[in-house]
Design a protein around this motif. Structure first.
Motif, short mmCIF file in Angstrom:
data_model
loop_
_atom_site.label_atom_id
_atom_site.label_comp_id
_atom_site.label_asym_id
_atom_site.label_seq_id
_atom_site.Cartn_x
_atom_site.Cartn_y
_atom_site.Cartn_z
N CYS A 1 20.55 -21.21 -37.33
CA CYS A 1 20.45 -19.91 -36.67
C CYS A 1 21.73 -19.52 -35.94
CB CYS A 1 19.27 -19.87 -35.71
SG CYS A 1 19.43 -20.90 -34.26
N GLY A 2 22.69 -20.40 -35.87
CA GLY A 2 23.96 -20.15 -35.21
C GLY A 2 24.65 -21.46 -34.94
N LYS A 3 25.64 -21.44 -34.07
CA LYS A 3 26.39 -22.66 -33.72
C LYS A 3 25.62 -23.42 -32.65
CE LYS A 3 29.87 -21.32 -36.31
NZ LYS A 3 30.12 -21.93 -37.63
N ILE A 4 24.53 -24.08 -33.09
CA ILE A 4 23.66 -24.73 -32.13
C ILE A 4 24.04 -26.19 -31.94
CG2 ILE A 4 21.79 -23.22 -32.91
CD1 ILE A 4 20.44 -25.94 -33.87
N THR A 5 23.47 -26.79 -30.90
CA THR A 5 23.56 -28.22 -30.66
C THR A 5 22.17 -28.80 -30.88
OG1 THR A 5 25.31 -27.88 -29.04
CG2 THR A 5 24.16 -29.98 -28.95
N LEU A 6 22.08 -29.90 -31.61
CA LEU A 6 20.79 -30.42 -32.04
C LEU A 6 19.81 -30.64 -30.89
CD1 LEU A 6 19.12 -31.43 -34.45
CD2 LEU A 6 20.12 -33.70 -34.09
N GLU A 7 20.31 -31.13 -29.77
CA GLU A 7 19.40 -31.43 -28.66
C GLU A 7 18.79 -30.19 -28.03
OE1 GLU A 7 23.54 -32.81 -27.14
OE2 GLU A 7 22.48 -32.71 -29.05
N ASP A 8 19.28 -29.02 -28.38
CA ASP A 8 18.71 -27.77 -27.85
C ASP A 8 17.65 -27.17 -28.76
OD1 ASP A 8 20.49 -27.83 -25.67
OD2 ASP A 8 22.03 -26.74 -26.80
N ILE A 9 17.33 -27.82 -29.86
CA ILE A 9 16.51 -27.16 -30.87
C ILE A 9 15.10 -26.85 -30.38
CG2 ILE A 9 15.59 -29.21 -32.04
CD1 ILE A 9 16.42 -27.68 -34.71
N LYS A 10 14.58 -27.66 -29.49
CA LYS A 10 13.25 -27.37 -28.94
C LYS A 10 13.27 -26.05 -28.17
CE LYS A 10 9.00 -28.94 -28.29
NZ LYS A 10 8.08 -29.27 -29.42
N THR A 11 14.32 -25.82 -27.41
CA THR A 11 14.45 -24.55 -26.70
C THR A 11 14.56 -23.40 -27.68
OG1 THR A 11 15.53 -25.60 -24.81
CG2 THR A 11 15.87 -23.24 -25.08
N TYR A 12 15.34 -23.56 -28.74
CA TYR A 12 15.49 -22.48 -29.72
C TYR A 12 14.18 -22.21 -30.46
CZ TYR A 12 20.49 -22.71 -28.86
OH TYR A 12 21.72 -22.67 -28.26
N GLN A 13 13.38 -23.24 -30.64
CA GLN A 13 12.08 -23.04 -31.27
C GLN A 13 11.20 -22.14 -30.39
OE1 GLN A 13 10.11 -26.70 -32.26
NE2 GLN A 13 8.23 -25.69 -32.89
N MET A 14 11.20 -22.40 -29.09
CA MET A 14 10.41 -21.57 -28.18
C MET A 14 10.96 -20.15 -28.10
SD MET A 14 9.36 -24.20 -25.09
CE MET A 14 10.96 -24.95 -24.86
N LEU A 15 12.29 -20.04 -28.12
CA LEU A 15 12.90 -18.71 -28.09
C LEU A 15 12.57 -17.91 -29.36
CD1 LEU A 15 16.42 -19.65 -26.69
CD2 LEU A 15 14.65 -18.37 -25.49
N THR A 16 12.44 -18.60 -30.47
CA THR A 16 12.04 -17.91 -31.71
C THR A 16 10.61 -17.40 -31.60
OG1 THR A 16 13.54 -19.32 -33.00
CG2 THR A 16 11.78 -18.18 -34.20
N GLU A 17 9.73 -18.23 -31.05
CA GLU A 17 8.34 -17.81 -30.88
C GLU A 17 8.22 -16.60 -29.97
OE1 GLU A 17 6.62 -21.38 -29.40
OE2 GLU A 17 6.65 -22.41 -31.36
N GLU A 18 9.13 -16.51 -29.01
CA GLU A 18 9.11 -15.39 -28.07
C GLU A 18 9.97 -14.22 -28.52
OE1 GLU A 18 10.26 -17.10 -24.39
OE2 GLU A 18 8.37 -18.16 -24.10
N LYS A 19 10.56 -14.35 -29.75
CA LYS A 19 11.36 -13.27 -30.34
C LYS A 19 12.65 -12.97 -29.57
CE LYS A 19 7.56 -11.06 -32.85
NZ LYS A 19 6.78 -12.30 -32.88
N VAL A 20 13.09 -13.93 -28.80
CA VAL A 20 14.42 -13.83 -28.20
C VAL A 20 15.47 -14.23 -29.23
CG1 VAL A 20 15.93 -14.69 -26.35
CG2 VAL A 20 13.49 -14.34 -25.92
N LEU A 21 15.08 -15.12 -30.12
CA LEU A 21 15.93 -15.57 -31.22
C LEU A 21 15.30 -15.12 -32.53
CD1 LEU A 21 18.50 -17.45 -30.99
CD2 LEU A 21 17.06 -19.26 -31.90
N VAL A 22 16.12 -14.67 -33.48
CA VAL A 22 15.58 -14.26 -34.77
C VAL A 22 15.88 -15.34 -35.81
CG1 VAL A 22 15.85 -11.82 -34.23
CG2 VAL A 22 17.67 -13.01 -35.48
N ALA A 23 15.05 -15.38 -36.86
CA ALA A 23 15.25 -16.35 -37.93
C ALA A 23 16.59 -16.10 -38.61
CB ALA A 23 14.11 -16.24 -38.94
N PRO A 24 17.26 -17.14 -39.07
CA PRO A 24 18.58 -16.96 -39.70
C PRO A 24 18.46 -16.18 -41.01
CG PRO A 24 17.82 -19.22 -39.96
CD PRO A 24 16.88 -18.56 -39.00
N PRO A 25 19.26 -15.13 -41.20
CA PRO A 25 19.22 -14.38 -42.46
C PRO A 25 19.61 -15.23 -43.67
CG PRO A 25 20.40 -13.15 -40.77
CD PRO A 25 20.18 -14.54 -40.24
#
Length: 428
Positions: A366-390
């Motif tokens: 979904c971007g230049k992420i760090t693996l240990e943050d993926i749980k946070t990005y999962q929650m952000l996706t559920e809340e539509k703060v983050l969008v799925a990678p095109p």
């Protein structure tokens, strides 16, 4: 976890954009590169003299495009505003503040070019070869030695030798432009020649640079397509497509491990890699290890030549390890990211498969992420703060084949290899 109301989202975007703008002039590799005159002098001296590189060399040839003190102040101000506007305990705010701190450390590292502090700060950002994956596990240095022995045995077999490099840079540009246009038809991706690079190729925001005097074979083109194209350019485009978290279009050092790990994993899963390619990556780990133990540029170069790597490649690897430093200084440890990242992303992939959590895997892109943050990005996706990678590479977009293969991995990894050698050794 967070309040995703319009005011909150606008604050996230405004702060994200400030991070993107603040880091824009911080160009690490351009700031630490060694020019062609260093190479010419080294080979003119029959590869027996230490290159003439010190702190003055960087200040004279690679002046920073920003005022370091002002840049640190700017990043600190953004960090403070993140806490004020998003909240001290907000998990997304914690990630964004960490990005600011990392960029500030990068500024300090670039200020310290040509000194021992450069290597200390590089280790803080990118780690050390003595790091372990878990308590009691082997270190990256141990991985380097074990892999080196395995790959030397493989490469002694004539069938593992790669084809000659007969594809000129101009032809490589044409081939990659055609391939990446098919993968990213509307992204405006360009593949360009560049005569100022040390590496054979490097990805930017919407372009891939190819060194104008480099030569390639067909396998090299395959690797560049998936490594630089699918992963590095793909995650940049996906980060740029984020409506709020635009900071994900740019990666601080902590994301380098995940980025390079994903890229190497993608090479291997798509059968684009080779023992020669892995040997080159492992040689970088071994070179960092030697430099951390006190070896000089010349000693690392001689070691690589002893390991049957040609002079040009030995020079290129040694430069990667000592750029930003001096020929007798502490190393630039970024090249540890490839093998460290491969182990981490492979293990995450294996665990996600075993637990049936396939939904988390596209988040890696979904971007230049760090693996240990993926749980946070999962929650952000559920809340539509983050969008799925095109864009998701084909082997992750359709996981059926990969899932079938990975289903056996945990069991196979649990088998005792010494016993396997005893049982099967007579068959070889």
């Amino acid at each position: 976890m967070v309040d995703s109301n319009p005011e909150y989202l606008e604050a996230v975007r405004e702060l994200s954009n400030r991070i993107v703008e603040a880091q824009r002039p911080i160009r690490i590799l351009d700031s630490i590169k060694w020019g062609p005159e260093i190479r010419e002098g080294f080979f003119r001296g029959a590869c027996r003299n230490q290159p003439a590189v010190d702190g003055d060399y960087y200040r004279r040839n690679n002046p920073l495009e920003f005022d370091p003190a002002a840049k640190r102040t700017e990043l600190h101000a953004i960090e403070r505003d993140i806490s004020r506007k998003l909240g001290q305990l907000n998990p997304l705010a914690a990630i964004m503040r960490r990005y600011c701190r990392e960029y500030a450390t990068v500024v300090r590292m670039l200020e310290a070019r040509g000194t021992d502090d450069f290597g200390v700060l590089s280790e803080e950002l990118y780690g050390s070869a003595s790091d372990v994956f878990h308590a009691g596990d082997p270190s990256l240095a141990d991985l380097g030695m074990a892999m080196e022995n395995t790959l030397v045995n493989l490469l002694s077999n004539e069938s593992m030798r790669e084809d000659e490099k007969t594809i000129a840079a101009e032809s490589a540009v044409e081939m990659l432009n055609e391939r990446l246009l098919r993968v990213f038809p509307d992204a405006g991706i360009r593949v360009l020649l560049n005569d100022q690079m040390t590496a054979d190729a490097a990805a930017g925001s919407d372009y891939l640079k190819i060194r104008s005097d480099a030569w390639f074979n067909a396998l090299d083109i395959d690797v560049l397509e998936v490594h630089e194209g699918w992963v590095h350019l793909g995650t940049t485009l996906n980060g740029t497509a984020q409506p709020w978290c635009t900071f994900l279009s740019k990666g601080p050092p902590s994301s380098t491990t995940t980025q390079e790990g994903l890229a190497v994993l993608t090479e291997i899963l798509t059968l684009r890699s080779s023992p020669t390619r892995l040997y080159r990556l492992i040689s970088r780990v071994r070179s960092v290890t030697l430099a951390e133990e006190g070896a000089s540029f010349l000693e690392v170069f001689d070691y690589l030549r002893h390991m049957d790597i040609n002079e040009e490649d030995s020079y290129s690897i040694a430069v990667r390890i000592f750029r930003g430093s001096t020929p007798q200084g502490r190393p630039f440890t970024k090249d540890l990211a490839y093998m460290r990242g491969f182990v981490q992303t492979y293990n995450y992939l294996r665990l996600a498969m075993s637990q049936g959590r396939l939904d988390t895997l596209p988040l890696l892109f979904c971007g230049k992420i760090t693996l240990e943050d993926i749980k946070t990005y999962q929650m952000l996706t559920e809340e539509k703060v983050l969008v799925a990678p095109p864009f998701v590479p084909p082997h992750f977009a359709d996981l059926k084949g990969l899932a079938s293969w990975m289903s056996f991995s945990r069991f196979i990894a649990s088998l005792n290899f010494d016993q396997l050698e005893a049982d099967y050794g007579a068959l070889l």
